[in-house]
Design a protein around this motif. Structure first.
Motif, PDB file in Angstrom:
ATOM      1  N   MET A   1       0.847  -1.200   0.000  1.00 53.44           N
ATOM      2  CA  MET A   1       0.000   0.000   0.000  1.00 53.44           C
ATOM      3  C   MET A   1       0.886   1.256   0.000  1.00 53.44           C
ATOM      4  SD  MET A   1      -3.412   0.523   2.250  1.00 53.44           S
ATOM      5  CE  MET A   1      -2.606   0.349   3.831  1.00 53.44           C
ATOM      6  N   VAL A  24       3.970   8.984  11.201  1.00 57.53           N
ATOM      7  CA  VAL A  24       2.570   8.763  10.834  1.00 57.53           C
ATOM      8  C   VAL A  24       2.458   8.871   9.319  1.00 57.53           C
ATOM      9  CG1 VAL A  24       0.172   9.489  11.127  1.00 57.53           C
ATOM     10  CG2 VAL A  24       1.786   9.714  13.031  1.00 57.53           C
ATOM     11  N   ALA A  27      -2.715   7.079   4.269  1.00 64.52           N
ATOM     12  CA  ALA A  27      -3.082   6.283   3.097  1.00 64.52           C
ATOM     13  C   ALA A  27      -4.566   5.999   3.191  1.00 64.52           C
ATOM     14  CB  ALA A  27      -2.290   4.974   3.078  1.00 64.52           C
ATOM     15  N   MET A  28      -5.251   5.996   2.085  1.00 59.56           N
ATOM     16  CA  MET A  28      -6.692   5.704   2.048  1.00 59.56           C
ATOM     17  C   MET A  28      -7.467   6.593   3.034  1.00 59.56           C
ATOM     18  SD  MET A  28      -7.151   2.105   0.644  1.00 59.56           S
ATOM     19  CE  MET A  28      -8.602   1.887   1.616  1.00 59.56           C
ATOM     20  N   LYS A  29      -7.096   7.858   3.093  1.00 58.44           N
ATOM     21  CA  LYS A  29      -7.766   8.826   3.978  1.00 58.44           C
ATOM     22  C   LYS A  29      -7.572   8.510   5.457  1.00 58.44           C
ATOM     23  CE  LYS A  29     -11.911   8.420   2.086  1.00 58.44           C
ATOM     24  NZ  LYS A  29     -13.329   8.666   1.871  1.00 58.44           N
ATOM     25  N   MET A  30      -6.701   7.546   5.782  1.00 59.25           N
ATOM     26  CA  MET A  30      -6.472   7.187   7.187  1.00 59.25           C
ATOM     27  C   MET A  30      -5.042   7.525   7.583  1.00 59.25           C
ATOM     28  SD  MET A  30      -9.183   5.894   8.584  1.00 59.25           S
ATOM     29  CE  MET A  30      -8.683   4.873   9.964  1.00 59.25           C
ATOM     30  N   GLU A  31      -4.889   7.881   8.860  1.00 50.55           N
ATOM     31  CA  GLU A  31      -3.550   8.135   9.391  1.00 50.55           C
ATOM     32  C   GLU A  31      -3.070   6.870  10.098  1.00 50.55           C
ATOM     33  OE1 GLU A  31      -4.258  11.444  11.940  1.00 50.55           O
ATOM     34  OE2 GLU A  31      -4.918  12.723  10.295  1.00 50.55           O
ATOM     35  N   LEU A  32      -1.932   6.371   9.645  1.00 54.03           N
ATOM     36  CA  LEU A  32      -1.436   5.114  10.181  1.00 54.03           C
ATOM     37  C   LEU A  32      -0.167   5.350  10.986  1.00 54.03           C
ATOM     38  CD1 LEU A  32      -1.672   3.166   6.800  1.00 54.03           C
ATOM     39  CD2 LEU A  32      -3.445   3.318   8.539  1.00 54.03           C
ATOM     40  N   PRO A  33      -0.237   5.286  12.321  1.00 59.47           N
ATOM     41  CA  PRO A  33       0.974   5.458  13.105  1.00 59.47           C
ATOM     42  C   PRO A  33       1.870   4.229  12.972  1.00 59.47           C
ATOM     43  CG  PRO A  33      -0.965   5.173  14.527  1.00 59.47           C
ATOM     44  CD  PRO A  33      -1.422   4.986  13.130  1.00 59.47           C
TER      45      PRO A  33
ATOM     46  N   ASN B 297     -10.071  10.826  16.946  1.00 59.47           N
ATOM     47  CA  ASN B 297      -9.717  11.287  15.603  1.00 59.47           C
ATOM     48  C   ASN B 297     -10.008  10.129  14.645  1.00 59.47           C
ATOM     49  OD1 ASN B 297      -8.534  11.916  13.183  1.00 59.47           O
ATOM     50  ND2 ASN B 297      -6.459  12.179  14.016  1.00 59.47           N
ATOM     51  N   ARG B 298     -11.097  10.231  13.893  1.00 56.64           N
ATOM     52  CA  ARG B 298     -11.554   9.104  13.091  1.00 56.64           C
ATOM     53  C   ARG B 298     -10.589   8.739  11.967  1.00 56.64           C
ATOM     54  NH1 ARG B 298     -15.884   7.218  15.104  1.00 56.64           N
ATOM     55  NH2 ARG B 298     -17.488   8.549  16.000  1.00 56.64           N
ATOM     56  N   ARG B 299      -9.676   9.651  11.689  1.00 51.58           N
ATOM     57  CA  ARG B 299      -8.711   9.352  10.634  1.00 51.58           C
ATOM     58  C   ARG B 299      -7.525   8.571  11.161  1.00 51.58           C
ATOM     59  NH1 ARG B 299      -8.688  12.394   6.062  1.00 51.58           N
ATOM     60  NH2 ARG B 299      -6.457  12.743   6.139  1.00 51.58           N
ATOM     61  N   ARG B 300      -7.417   8.456  12.474  1.00 51.77           N
ATOM     62  CA  ARG B 300      -6.248   7.784  13.031  1.00 51.77           C
ATOM     63  C   ARG B 300      -6.505   6.274  13.111  1.00 51.77           C
ATOM     64  NH1 ARG B 300      -1.257   9.135  15.654  1.00 51.77           N
ATOM     65  NH2 ARG B 300      -1.428  11.084  14.528  1.00 51.77           N
ATOM     66  N   ALA B 301      -5.615   5.503  12.470  1.00 52.71           N
ATOM     67  CA  ALA B 301      -5.784   4.046  12.464  1.00 52.71           C
ATOM     68  C   ALA B 301      -5.326   3.442  13.788  1.00 52.71           C
ATOM     69  CB  ALA B 301      -4.991   3.441  11.317  1.00 52.71           C
ATOM     70  N   ARG B 326      -5.197  -8.462   3.675  1.00 52.28           N
ATOM     71  CA  ARG B 326      -4.872  -7.994   5.031  1.00 52.28           C
ATOM     72  C   ARG B 326      -5.831  -6.949   5.569  1.00 52.28           C
ATOM     73  NH1 ARG B 326       1.592  -7.272   4.839  1.00 52.28           N
ATOM     74  NH2 ARG B 326       1.463  -7.513   7.084  1.00 52.28           N
ATOM     75  N   PRO B 347      -7.789  -1.607  10.132  1.00 52.19           N
ATOM     76  CA  PRO B 347      -7.541  -0.274   9.572  1.00 52.19           C
ATOM     77  C   PRO B 347      -6.086  -0.056   9.163  1.00 52.19           C
ATOM     78  CG  PRO B 347      -8.770  -0.134  11.627  1.00 52.19           C
ATOM     79  CD  PRO B 347      -8.294  -1.544  11.500  1.00 52.19           C
ATOM     80  N   LEU B 348      -5.145  -0.833   9.716  1.00 50.92           N
ATOM     81  CA  LEU B 348      -3.743  -0.654   9.311  1.00 50.92           C
ATOM     82  C   LEU B 348      -3.561  -1.029   7.844  1.00 50.92           C
ATOM     83  CD1 LEU B 348      -1.716  -1.980  12.382  1.00 50.92           C
ATOM     84  CD2 LEU B 348      -2.376   0.366  11.823  1.00 50.92           C
ATOM     85  N   PHE B 349      -4.516  -1.786   7.283  1.00 50.45           N
ATOM     86  CA  PHE B 349      -4.470  -2.113   5.858  1.00 50.45           C
ATOM     87  C   PHE B 349      -5.743  -1.645   5.156  1.00 50.45           C
ATOM     88  CE2 PHE B 349      -1.393  -4.793   7.867  1.00 50.45           C
ATOM     89  CZ  PHE B 349      -0.297  -4.641   7.024  1.00 50.45           C
ATOM     90  N   GLY B 350      -6.248  -0.513   5.597  1.00 51.48           N
ATOM     91  CA  GLY B 350      -7.366   0.108   4.902  1.00 51.48           C
ATOM     92  C   GLY B 350      -8.742  -0.319   5.375  1.00 51.48           C
ATOM     93  N   SER B 352     -11.135  -1.652   4.336  1.00 50.45           N
ATOM     94  CA  SER B 352     -12.155  -1.879   3.301  1.00 50.45           C
ATOM     95  C   SER B 352     -12.068  -3.280   2.735  1.00 50.45           C
ATOM     96  CB  SER B 352     -11.944  -0.903   2.135  1.00 50.45           C
ATOM     97  OG  SER B 352     -12.614   0.289   2.387  1.00 50.45           O
ATOM     98  N   MET B 385     -13.995  -1.993  -1.240  1.00 49.64           N
ATOM     99  CA  MET B 385     -12.884  -1.243  -1.795  1.00 49.64           C
ATOM    100  C   MET B 385     -13.280  -0.660  -3.153  1.00 49.64           C
ATOM    101  SD  MET B 385      -9.844  -0.400  -1.046  1.00 49.64           S
ATOM    102  CE  MET B 385      -8.666   0.586  -1.943  1.00 49.64           C
TER     103      MET B 385
END
Lengths: 63, 531
Positions: A1, A24, A27-33, B297-301, B326, B347-350, B352, B385
């Motif tokens: 990804m 951080v 990707a895909m509108k998400m923040e991945l720490p 924070n909804r954007r934070r995985a 995954r 969420p670490l792999f999207g 979706s 997806m």
């Protein structure tokens, strides 16, 4: 990804504990720490904010 | 006096059956040598165990009972046995952790495992697969064979029509009757490569196992390019890109260990209940970490694996296909000792659901349905997806199959909505029939469509007609977001919203309540298991 670096939270010389956030990536509108897999000292940081990174890209090297 | 009577008389006069027993012993000794010293040395040099060493490692000590071990080709001098080469397969019953199984192991040291077993001859004894089917015990294949070989044409003096389905048919029936496991332990081509997938779980070993319908020489002949067998059918191809193999083991010993672990969650057959394990983990254990594991924070995985680990019995989670699809974590675990299927959007792999994740989910649902194991799902589904890659992979057809498998299943199922639940993929976290329970965490949010993105599409004309379209969009979004609280849904539908720390207790209770339902569903289910 594929993703983009949006935050760099450590610098060379910093001590980190296992589980600490290092970088951080967005990707895909998400923040991945990206978390430290182990305790140690940061030897070098290979990316800056804005860099595009892929699966396998080296972000941080721990000593 | 007839010849038989004369022999009987001679024997009763002192000459016993010892010569025959000696010959039996000699034949067994020949068989134990497999393809001979050279073949065994080559097998070891490749970093592989022989089929008999594998069986020793997998079977409980002293429990292996071989059958059809006398099949092979012999040479005679003056009617006396000179030499004997066994078939390229070793079959038998044994116990694994005290439970009976049937083993079918390919022997690469004999002709590269080719022509593994004579099938269908008049008077032939029952095959390993038919015994597993009729004895109703798990079936384990230790694959290390190359499939059909043109050398067999020379042996037969003719070619033959590829009618292998006459002996593959029982393998298909097995999928609806007993646990079937394949371990790929060498370069496997042809039917053995397909047999790797006629299973409920399969595993391969890094570096020493590959599979393909035809290997590099066949690729060269057909397509004209060079490729190594590792590139073509090694672990990187099959445990992460194709998803043909579920799990990767670093060694043969680890692969055999995974087989043993997988079996601990399953019943011996579909007519029995899955075995409950001793549980030292309190059903009402509460993990503080769960309260804030979903970031505001909804954007934070976040790492969905932590949710699984915190809720199920300590160290009971066995992940299936961790390298493929995954966006969804899938596997088996226990709640208060009872086996359960577990899945969680990651969420670490999207998160979706794409075609790969969907395939994994379908297999897990079918596994649980077939073996009467409750399903536990931790849902955080942004929706199927989207994008060019997903369309190329055929996301709608995969989605249709996922809807079908979801609706056709019958095992008790509990979904915990931990965060998002959107679209048709979100719909696949719900089953309108049978014992189905849904809980939501306070962090949950849902809808047929995301408000962001969905608003621009649904209110396009109104937004375009506004003097300030951006302000209009923001205004409508704000209006819709005010309706997104899960409590407003609960007011209308009765949706239960729970403290995340109570999740384990509630799910343990659910699984306990599911036991009588599962007992009433024993036997073969209406939905077939598709490999």
């Amino acid at each position: 990804m594929q993703g983009r670096v949006i935050e760099v939270l450590v610098a060379a010389g910093d001590s980190v504990a296992a589980g600490d956030d290092l970088v951080v990536i967005e990707a895909m509108k998400m923040e991945l720490p990206v978390q430290s897999p182990a305790a140690g000292r940061v030897k070098s940081v290979s990316v800056v904010v804005g860099d595009q990174v892929l699966d396998g890209t080296v972000l941080v090297v721990l000593a | 006096m007839t010849a038989t009577e004369r022999q009987d008389n001679a024997r009763s006069a002192g000459a016993g059956w010892e010569p025959e027993l000696e010959e039996l012993q000699r034949r067994r000794e020949f068989a134990a040598r497999m393809g001979g010293e050279e073949g065994v040395a080559r097998q070891h040099a490749q970093g592989k165990l022989t089929v008999r060493e594998r069986i020793d490692k997998l079977a409980d000590p002293g429990t292996f009972r071989e059958f059809m071990g006398l099949v092979g080709s012999a040479t005679y001098t003056d009617g006396k046995l000179e030499s004997f080469t066994p078939n390229a397969a070793v079959n038998g019953f044994c116990q694994v952790d005290g439970r009976k199984v049937v083993l079918n192991g390919g022997d690469f040291t004999v002709r590269g495992g080719s022509g593994g077993s004579a099938h269908g001859g008049l008077g032939m004894e029952l095959s390993a697969s038919i015994r597993a089917l009729e004895w109703r015990v798990p079936y384990i294949r230790l694959l290390d064979a190359a499939g059909g070989s043109v050398r067999s044409f020379e042996d037969m003096g003719r070619t033959y029509l590829p009618d292998g389905n006459s002996f593959t048919a029982p393998d298909i029936k097995l999928l609806r009757a007993v646990p079937v496991i394949s371990a790929v332990l060498g370069s496997v081509a042809g039917l053995p490569a397909v047999n790797a997938c006629i299973a409920h779980f399969n595993v391969m070993v890094k570096g020493t196992s590959q599979l393909f319908p035809g290997g590099p020489p066949v690729v060269k002949a057909a397509l004209g390019y060079d490729v190594t067998k590792e590139e073509l059918g090694g672990w990187e191809m099959h445990t992460s890109r194709s998803g043909v193999i579920d799990n990767l083991a670093e060694s043969e010993a680890e692969a055999l260990g995974m087989i043993r672990t997988f079996l601990t969650y399953l019943p011996g057959n579909v007519w029995e209940m899955a075995p409950r394990a001793e549980c030292g983990d309190a059903p009402d254990r509460r993990e503080e970490r769960l309260l804030n594991i979903i970031p505001r924070n909804r954007r934070r995985a976040y790492n969905a694996r932590h949710i699984v680990d915190d809720v199920v019995d300590r160290d009971s989670f066995f992940e299936i296909a961790p390298g493929y699809g995954r966006a969804r974590i899938t596997g088996l675990a226990r709640l208060n000792g009872y086996p359960v299927g577990v899945m969680a959007n990651n969420p670490l792999f999207g998160a979706s659901t794409d075609v790969a994740a969907g395939e994994k989910v379908m297999r897990l649902i079918q596994l649980c349905d077939t073996f009467h194991i409750p399903m536990i799902s931790f849902a955080d589904e942004p929706g199927f997806m989207v994008g060019m890659e997903s369309e190329r992979a055929g996301i709608e057809r995969a989605g249709a199959r996922l809807v079908m498998v979801t609706c056709d299943s019958q095992m008790p199922w509990a979904t915990v909505v931990v965060n998002q639940l959107y679209g048709v993929a979100g719909q696949c976290q719900h089953r309108p029939t049978g014992m189905f329970q849904r809980y939501a965490w306070p962090s949950a949010n849902w809808g047929s469509m995301h408000i962001e993105g969905g608003t621009a599409a649904a209110y396009r004309r109104e937004i375009e007609a506004a003097p300030d379209p951006e302000a209009k969009l923001a205004e409508i979004e704000a209006r819709l977001k005010a309706m997104a609280s899960p409590f407003l849904t609960a007011e209308a539908t009765g949706q239960d919203i729970i403290d995340p720390r109570d999740t384990r207790r509630l799910l343990c209770e659910f699984v306990e309540e599911a036991q009588p339902i599962l007992r009433s569903q024993l036997g073969q289910t209406s939905m077939p298991y598709h490999p």
